[in-house]
Design a protein around this motif. Structure first.
Motif, PDB file in Angstrom:
ATOM      1  N   UNK A 116       0.820  -1.211   0.000  1.00 13.44           N
ATOM      2  CA  UNK A 116       0.000   0.000   0.000  1.00 13.44           C
ATOM      3  C   UNK A 116       0.856   1.264   0.000  1.00 13.44           C
ATOM      4  N   UNK A 117       0.338   2.305  -0.604  1.00 13.77           N
ATOM      5  CA  UNK A 117       1.049   3.578  -0.656  1.00 13.77           C
ATOM      6  C   UNK A 117       0.899   4.337   0.655  1.00 13.77           C
ATOM      7  N   UNK A 118       1.917   5.119   0.977  1.00 14.70           N
ATOM      8  CA  UNK A 118       1.819   6.008   2.137  1.00 14.70           C
ATOM      9  C   UNK A 118       0.927   7.188   1.760  1.00 14.70           C
ATOM     10  N   UNK A 119       0.527   7.976   2.739  1.00  7.80           N
ATOM     11  CA  UNK A 119      -0.304   9.148   2.482  1.00  7.80           C
ATOM     12  C   UNK A 119       0.410  10.105   1.526  1.00  7.80           C
ATOM     13  N   UNK A 120       1.709  10.292   1.726  1.00  4.12           N
ATOM     14  CA  UNK A 120       2.484  11.180   0.873  1.00  4.12           C
ATOM     15  C   UNK A 120       2.540  10.644  -0.562  1.00  4.12           C
ATOM     16  N   UNK A 121       2.736   9.325  -0.699  1.00  4.41           N
ATOM     17  CA  UNK A 121       2.785   8.717  -2.031  1.00  4.41           C
ATOM     18  C   UNK A 121       1.440   8.846  -2.741  1.00  4.41           C
ATOM     19  N   UNK A 122       0.355   8.706  -2.007  1.00  2.00           N
ATOM     20  CA  UNK A 122      -0.977   8.876  -2.610  1.00  2.00           C
ATOM     21  C   UNK A 122      -1.152  10.297  -3.142  1.00  2.00           C
ATOM     22  N   UNK A 123      -0.654  11.268  -2.398  1.00  2.00           N
ATOM     23  CA  UNK A 123      -0.751  12.657  -2.844  1.00  2.00           C
ATOM     24  C   UNK A 123       0.058  12.884  -4.115  1.00  2.00           C
ATOM     25  N   UNK A 124       1.199  12.226  -4.212  1.00  2.00           N
ATOM     26  CA  UNK A 124       2.022  12.347  -5.427  1.00  2.00           C
ATOM     27  C   UNK A 124       1.289  11.754  -6.627  1.00  2.00           C
ATOM     28  N   UNK A 125       0.671  10.580  -6.443  1.00  2.00           N
ATOM     29  CA  UNK A 125      -0.078   9.946  -7.534  1.00  2.00           C
ATOM     30  C   UNK A 125      -1.239  10.845  -7.980  1.00  2.00           C
TER      31      UNK A 125
END
Length: 209
Positions: A79-88
């Motif tokens: 699963x992606x981290x919160x920060x990674x989700x924001x980047x996506x």
């Protein structure tokens, strides 16, 4: 000549598709979603050739912005981290910036920029709601969901069409335009299956020919 102009436009489009397809979770994802999108537009009674051409191009290029997202995030197993989700979540804007200079992709860019907006206003990047979201993007969102659920991904196997239908029904009025959901369910399941299994069928990609 007109033919040479079309060939030039299509070569540009092919280049853009090639650039994004390497970042797709499944080979041919963009082409499959384009077939679903055209089938849904037809179910809504839309037969305007220009509209269909533009929405098809938008479907083909919807995730072009992912070429600006780090591979380490796109290919991550867990699963992606919160920060990674924001980047996506930046990929619709990145994609729009890539294709906005192409005048022939002006309408297609509406799908690229707005395909993650939700009917109830809880989507991104702008939180648009209802008819504020371009019709092209509202149609595409359902086609994209059908493919996302039923296709294999590195981290899970594709699920059944029934599961996809249940999720689309659940999103009626929240994620999806209820009118377009009605049109979706007016299409027999067999037609969706045919679009998935027969790339040379009635809804094959014609804009590149």
């Amino acid at each position: 000549t007109s033919f040479q102009g079309d060939a030039f436009l299509n070569s540009n489009l092919l280049y853009l598709i090639a650039a994004t397809d390497g970042n797709e979770d499944t080979v041919g994802h963009s082409q499959l979603v384009a077939r679903y999108t055209l089938l849904l537009a037809k179910a809504m009674g839309i037969d305007d050739r220009k509209f269909c051409r533009d929405i098809e191009r938008g479907a083909l290029l919807h995730d072009i912005g992912k070429i600006g997202i780090p591979e380490s995030i796109l290919r991550k197993d867990g699963p992606l981290t919160a920060r990674e989700r924001e980047i996506v979540k930046e990929h619709p804007l990145l994609g729009y910036e890539i294709i906005e200079e192409f005048r022939f992709l002006h309408k297609a860019s509406l799908v690229v920029l707005f395909h993650h907006e939700s009917y109830d206003g809880r989507g991104y990047p702008y939180g648009l709601k209802r008819e504020e979201i371009p019709l092209e993007a509202r149609i595409f969102a359902i086609a994209d969901t059908l493919d996302a659920i039923t296709s294999n991904r590195p981290y899970r196997k594709g699920q059944s069409f029934k599961r996809a239908f249940d999720e689309i029904e659940k999103g009626r009025g929240t994620q999806f335009d209820p009118y377009i959901v009605d049109a979706f369910f007016s299409v027999p399941e067999e037609k969706w299956r045919q679009a998935k299994s027969d790339p040379e069928g009635s809804f094959s990609i014609h804009t590149l020919h």
